[in-house]
Structure formats: structure tokens, C-alpha cells
Design an enzyme around this catalytic site. Structure first.
Site, mmCIF file in Angstrom:
data_model
loop_
_atom_site.group_PDB
_atom_site.id
_atom_site.type_symbol
_atom_site.label_atom_id
_atom_site.label_comp_id
_atom_site.label_asym_id
_atom_site.label_seq_id
_atom_site.Cartn_x
_atom_site.Cartn_y
_atom_site.Cartn_z
ATOM 1 N N ASP A 186 17.197 -3.418 -27.251
ATOM 2 C CA ASP A 186 17.447 -2.516 -26.129
ATOM 3 C C ASP A 186 18.228 -3.284 -25.064
ATOM 4 O OD1 ASP A 186 16.627 0.250 -24.871
ATOM 5 O OD2 ASP A 186 16.417 -1.257 -23.285
ATOM 6 N N GLU A 226 19.910 -3.094 -21.021
ATOM 7 C CA GLU A 226 20.073 -2.453 -19.719
ATOM 8 C C GLU A 226 21.449 -2.832 -19.209
ATOM 9 O OE1 GLU A 226 17.977 -0.299 -18.740
ATOM 10 O OE2 GLU A 226 16.443 -0.787 -20.232
ATOM 11 N N HIS A 272 12.283 1.383 -18.822
ATOM 12 C CA HIS A 272 13.686 1.081 -18.512
ATOM 13 C C HIS A 272 13.897 -0.399 -18.253
ATOM 14 C CE1 HIS A 272 15.158 5.161 -18.628
ATOM 15 N NE2 HIS A 272 14.176 5.561 -17.829
ATOM 16 N N ASP A 305 11.147 -1.457 -23.518
ATOM 17 C CA ASP A 305 11.718 -0.362 -24.302
ATOM 18 C C ASP A 305 11.855 -0.748 -25.779
ATOM 19 O OD1 ASP A 305 11.856 0.813 -21.873
ATOM 20 O OD2 ASP A 305 14.019 1.197 -21.889
#
Length: 614
Positions: A70, A72, A214, A219
Site C-alpha cells: 500500500d 500513500e 490511510h 492498510d
């Protein structure tokens, strides 16, 4: 494993069932040979019952390493935003192998709405390493170049960013298999169960303890739990391997699930399998290194072809034919398809329709497209993949050698009017007496030489013509002649290789395999016998027994007298494979020194040395 539960292990199949008994003589069995000729259509099998397993369909999911990733970022587009955080979890067989998490300095400001969404501030990423410093550690952790599978929720987003930063900083993207949990969830979790397929919704629905926040690692952990919940549901559809997971589009049909019993008694051996209907008519013939693995794949979700599912609905039995070697399996498949013409096999059903280019044996020979090879002493070239390719080869030779293209029967005593080709200088017009039989015989001799022994003159003339057309910027015409040359060289080289093999009264060759030595007897181009010599077997006794019990084959006319061209090409590929050793050879095995094979590397059959269309 965090966020998920281990999948229950299925009972493994009972192994050690006896091999199929192939038709053969006592000499075959005494020498340990598997196979022999002629090849039977049916194989008597004596098997112990065993429980089928899907573990051998490919890479079992329990043995697959998944890297759940994941990211960001500062935005949604990889070409304008930067990565602020990377989180990843490596899992295999229900266990967490490791975790990776780091903040990343994106090199661009962190927008306020991103801070509000993720909690990541500019002050947090300012001292963090840049992405080019993080990438080597991440790629090493993930092991994507060592067989690991990349998993992400909405994978195109994460994969797009990773590819972009790798390209921007000179790192090679390993291009691993990718599993996206979003479309997988849409297929397995209907909308009457969940309102949407967001990561948070799915994690709550499946009771995953790690909920998405998040933040990258949180995540990724939540995605692990969702992935395992989805894999549990896939188990009910018979999806138990990585290959089936990646191919999964929909549930197997009711007929597939009902017919899985047909694979229960198929052995784990190389060979041929035959699907038959209730009347015993053959529906489909295939081959595999592992018969049970291949047959069972037809009854899982990985088989999505509509035509095959239609065939499975009609099938009532599967007949396995165990073979001693892979070459034997390939040849048996071709022979069975040609003999039975199964409606669900699309290729190799009609070898008799193959097109050959023939230089006729007449007073004034001409080039003719034929489907039968006669014992008339005429040179035959091919077979070609289509009539169109044979026509291109014929046009190439007509451009260089002025042979007649008409089909008239004429003689000097009864001249007829010449056609327009004579006026264009493309034919010497022997029909009206302008060219004598002796002069025409010279053209026919040049054509025969090009087809059987020396293609140099034709290649030189055509490549020079192509060069002139290119210099005049007539690229379309140059490309047309290029295709004609390619078709001619392909057909001539194929027929010369087949002819060379068809002239050999007997060839014995062997190749080492994991189980021993594969030994094959080839007579006049036909596979006459084959067997697997186990370690510890007397090689001289084995070879003698195999030769003595091999099929008797007589010589014949043409490039493929006693076997189909497809079978002979299978044998040639096997003989060309690494590690093959010639054991016995009765006569020299040669191709013409100036034949078409000479130009394979030079021109790639005419495509490298001439310009492409513009």
C-alpha cells in the site's frame, strides 16, 4: 496470520498408482522400454483408486509468497504526485514473513487535504529518505524478481506509482504477477452482502482485526486479511493455485463441477488424453506432461473458454494414454487428431489439406499448387501454412525464372497463341514456338535447383530487386517482394529438412531427462519406437530391444512419405533440442549446403534484409 485465518489443508492424493500398460512386446518389457509401435488407440489401465487433488495444477496458493503493498501519495497521478509512505507485508502459507514500512520525502509539498486524510504532514516527511534511496530496500524486501506475487487493493494505482518511480530513477521494474483484491471482491462478494467494495467495508464485513487508517502499513495489514477471506471463498470454486487465481473470471459451470469425477482415475504421467461423449465419439484430444493435472484443470474456474465448456458438457469419459516420453505423447496426439478429427480440436485435424508447391514433370514443366504427393519424381516444396503462402512462394520463383503459368497442353507440332506474359517478358512463349524445348528446359532446371539444392541465385536476384525498389521509394512493392521471398525460403527450407530426415532408414537418438534417458527410433521420418531408459539399465540391451520391436517402416516418395509433416517437424524439434545424442545412424544425414536453410540467420526468411512498409 494477522488479519486472516489459515486455509484448511486438503488431503493429498494417494500416489504410487500403477502406470498405464502400453501395447508392446516382451522385449520391450524385458528392457524396461515404455512405448513401442504401432501406437494403440486405447490403453489398458490398471489403477488403484485415489482421491483427486488440485494441489498439482500449478503453484499451490499455500506455497505462494504474496507481497501486499500500500502506498500513500500526494495525489492521484503518478506523473505529478510523489510517494509519502510505503507499507508492505510478506506472507506465505498463513504466516507473516516480514513487514516493511517507511515514510518517504516526496520532493513536493504535501497538500492539506492529504494531511487531513492520512495524518502525514510536511514536517514528518521532510527528514525522510527520498524514493530513490528507499526503492532498493523495498525491492529487495518484496522479492518480486524471485517469484513473489504483488497484491494491492486497487492495484493499478500502487503499481502505476511504483513503475513510474522505478523508470524515473533507473531501476528495472520486475514485472511480477499482480493480484488486485478489488475486482476479486466484486466477483466473490455480491452487493447484497456489502454496500461497496472499499477496503474498510470489506475489512469490517470479514471481521479483519487490522482496520485501514490511510496509513500504508495499516492498510497493507488490512488487505492481508481481506485477501485471505477472499481466498477462502475461492476454495469453494476449485481455485487452489496461483495460475487459477490469476485466471479466475467466474465460477465454474455446473457441468464442470458435475464432471470433475471424470479426472479421478487419470494418472500423473506424461501422455495423451481423449475426451469422449456418451456414444464413444472423440470430442477432443490433448497432451500433457502430467495427465491428471491437465485434465483436472478443465473442471476448475481457470477454464473459461466457451467452446471448451461446451465440450465438457458433452463429455462422459476421459481416456488417458500414458506415454514413455514427451515426444511420443506429441506424436500420438497428432496421429489421433488426424485419424479421428475431433470437432473441438481446431489444429492438425486435416493434414491432408496441406498445400505443396510442385514443379510438374511435363515436356514444359510449370509450378503447381497441390494437396497430394505422388510418386512421380517431381520436386515438392512445403507444406505451407496456407494456399496464400504457397502462392507467394510461387510468385517469388516466377519473378526470377520465366516459367510458363498457363495450364495448356501443347507441343511444338501444335503451337497456340501466346498470352500477355510473353509480351511482358515474363515467359519465353514456348507455346507459339518462340522458345525451344531445350531453352525452356534450362529454365526448368534453374527452378528445380532453387527448390531442391541451391537458392542463392533466386535470393540474390530478389534481394537486388528489392534494393532497387527501396532506392526508388517504392516501399509497398518492396514489401510485397520481401513477403514472397520469405514464403519461398520458408517452404524450401522446410521441405529440405523433411526430405533429409525422410531419407534415413534408421536413426536412434537419446536425451537425458529427470527420470533417465529418452530413446527414440526414427525410420524414414516416422517415429517407430520410443522408451524411457531408467538409471541402472544396460544401455546396449535397451537399445537393441527397442530397435527390434520398433515399427517396420518402408521408404516412400516425397518429403514426407511415411509420416505427416507435422509429426516429422516434432521429431526434428526433439532432435534439435539441447542434450540430444545420436546413438545409431545408418546413412549420412545432410541438407544441401547451398539450400534455403543457409539464409535463415542472414535474412530471417527475407524480413531482416529488406525494408518494412512505411
Amino acid at each position: 496470520m494477522r488479519g486472516g485465518c489459515d486455509r484448511p489443508r486438503r488431503p493429498r492424493a494417494r500416489r504410487g498408482h500403477p502406470r498405464g500398460v502400453l501395447a508392446g512386446t516382451s522385449a520391450d518389457r524385458a528392457a524396461g522400454a515404455v512405448g513401442g509401435s504401432p501406437y494403440p488407440d486405447r490403453v489398458a489401465q490398471q489403477q488403484l483408486p485415489f482421491q483427486g487433488s488440485l494441489d498439482d495444477l500449478g503453484t499451490p496458493l499455500a506455497d505462494t509468497t504474496f507481497v501486499i503493498v500500500d502506498l500513500e501519495t500526494t495525489g492521484s497521478r503518478a506523473d505529478g504526485a510523489g510517494i509519502t509512505e510505503i507499507g508492505a507485508v510478506r506472507v506465505r502459507g498463513g504466516e507473516v514473513l516480514g513487514e516493511f514500512a517507511t515514510l518517504v520525502n516526496p520532493g513536493v509539498p504535501v497538500p492539506p487535504f492529504i494531511t487531513l486524510l492520512t495524518g502525514i504532514t510536511q514536517a514528518m516527511v521532510a527528514p525522510a529518505p527520498r524514493v530513490e534511496q528507499v526503492l532498493p530496500a523495498f525491492l529487495e524486501f518484496a522479492g518480486l524478481d524471485r517469484g513473489a506475487v504483488l497484491v494491492a487493493h486497487n492495484a493499478p494505482f500502487d503499481v502505476g506509482f511504483l513503475k513510474a518511480v522505478c523508470a524515473a530513477h533507473g531501476f528495472m521494474w520486475p514485472n511480477p504477477p499482480v493480484v488486485d483484491t478489488v475486482p476479486l471482491a466484486r466477483r466473490l462478494v455480491p452487493r447484497d452482502e456489502v454496500r461497496d467494495h472499499k477496503l474498510g467495508t470489506l475489512a469490517a464485513h470479514f471481521g479483519v482485526p487490522d482496520r485501514p487508517t490511510h496509513r500504508a502499513l495499516d492498510d497493507a495489514r488490512a488487505t492481508v486479511g481481506v485477501l485471505h477471506a477472499l481466498l477462502e471463498r475461492l476454495g469453494s470454486f476449485g481455485v487452489d493455485t496461483l495460475e487459477e487465481l490469476r485466471a479466475f473470471r467466474s465460477a465454474p459451470s455446473a457441468a464442470q463441477l458435475r464432471k470433475r469425477r471424470l479426472a479421478e482415475d487419470v494418472p500423473e504421467r506424461p501422455g495423451v488424453y481423449v475426451f469422449e461423449d456418451a456414444r464413444g465419439e472423440t470430442l477432443y484430444v490433448g497432451k500433457s506432461r502430467n495427465l491428471r493435472r491437465r485434465v483436472m484443470s478443465y473442471f476448475t474456474a481457470s477454464e473459461t473458454r466457451g467452446r471448451v465448456r461446451e465440450m465438457i458438457a458433452l463429455a462422459e469419459r476421459v481416456t488417458p494414454i500414458v506415454c514413455g516420453t514427451e515426444l511420443e505423447a506429441e506424436v500420438r496426439e497428432l496421429r489421433l487428431i488426424a485419424e479421428r478429427k475431433p470437432p473441438y480440436n481446431r489444429r492438425s485435424r486435416n493434414p491432408e489439406r496441406a498445400v505443396w508447391l510442385k514443379l510438374t514433370r511435363e515436356r514444359y514443366p510449370r509450378l503447381s499448387l497441390v494437396r497430394r504427393i505422388l510418386d512421380d519424381g517431381a520436386p515438392y516444396v512445403g507444406p505451407f501454412r496456407s494456399a496464400r503462402e504457397a502462392e507467394l512462394a510461387r510468385d517469388a520463383l516466377h519473378h526470377v525464372v520465366p516459367l510458363r503459368q498457363c495450364t495448356h497442353r501443347f507441343s511444338p507440332a501444335k503451337p497456340i497463341a501466346a498470352c500477355v506474359l510473353a509480351e511482358l517478358g515474363r515467359c519465353g512463349a514456348p507455346c507459339d514456338g518462340r522458345e525451344s524445348a531445350e531453352e525452356y528446359a534450362g529454365h526448368a532446371a534453374r527452378a528445380e535447383l532453387a527448390l531442391t539444392g541451391g537458392a542463392e541465385a533466386v535470393v540474390r536476384a530478389l534481394t537486388e530487386h528489392i534494393r532497387r525498389l527501396s532506392e526508388q521509394l517504392r516501399y509497398e512493392e518492396a514489401a510485397a517482394h520481401r513477403d514472397r521471398l520469405a514464403a519461398l525460403l520458408t517452404g524450401v527450407a522446410r521441405s529440405q529438412r523433411l526430405t533429409a530426415l525422410a531419407r534415413l532408414p534408421q536413426l536412434v537418438a537419446g536425451r537425458r531427462s529427470a527420470a533417465g534417458w529418452e530413446v527414440c527410433v526414427v525410420r524414414y521420418g516416422r517415429l517407430a519406437g520410443t522408451g524411457l531408459m531408467r538409471p541402472g539399465t544396460d544401455p546396449h540391451a535397451f537399445v537393441r530391444a527397442l530397435v527390434d520391436t520398433a515399427e517396420t517402416v518402408l521408404p516412400g516418395a516425397g518429403p514426407a512419405p511415411r509420416a505427416g509433416a507435422a509429426e516429422m517437424e516434432c521429431v526434428l524439434r526433439w532432435l534439435d533440442s539441447p542434450g540430444v545424442r545420436l546413438v545409431e545412424l545408418d546413412t549420412p544425414w545432410t541438407c544441401p549446403v547451398d539450400g534455403a536453410e543457409k539464409y535463415r540467420d542472414l535474412t530471417d526468411w527475407g524480413r531482416e534484409a529488406v525494408p518494412a512498409r512505411r
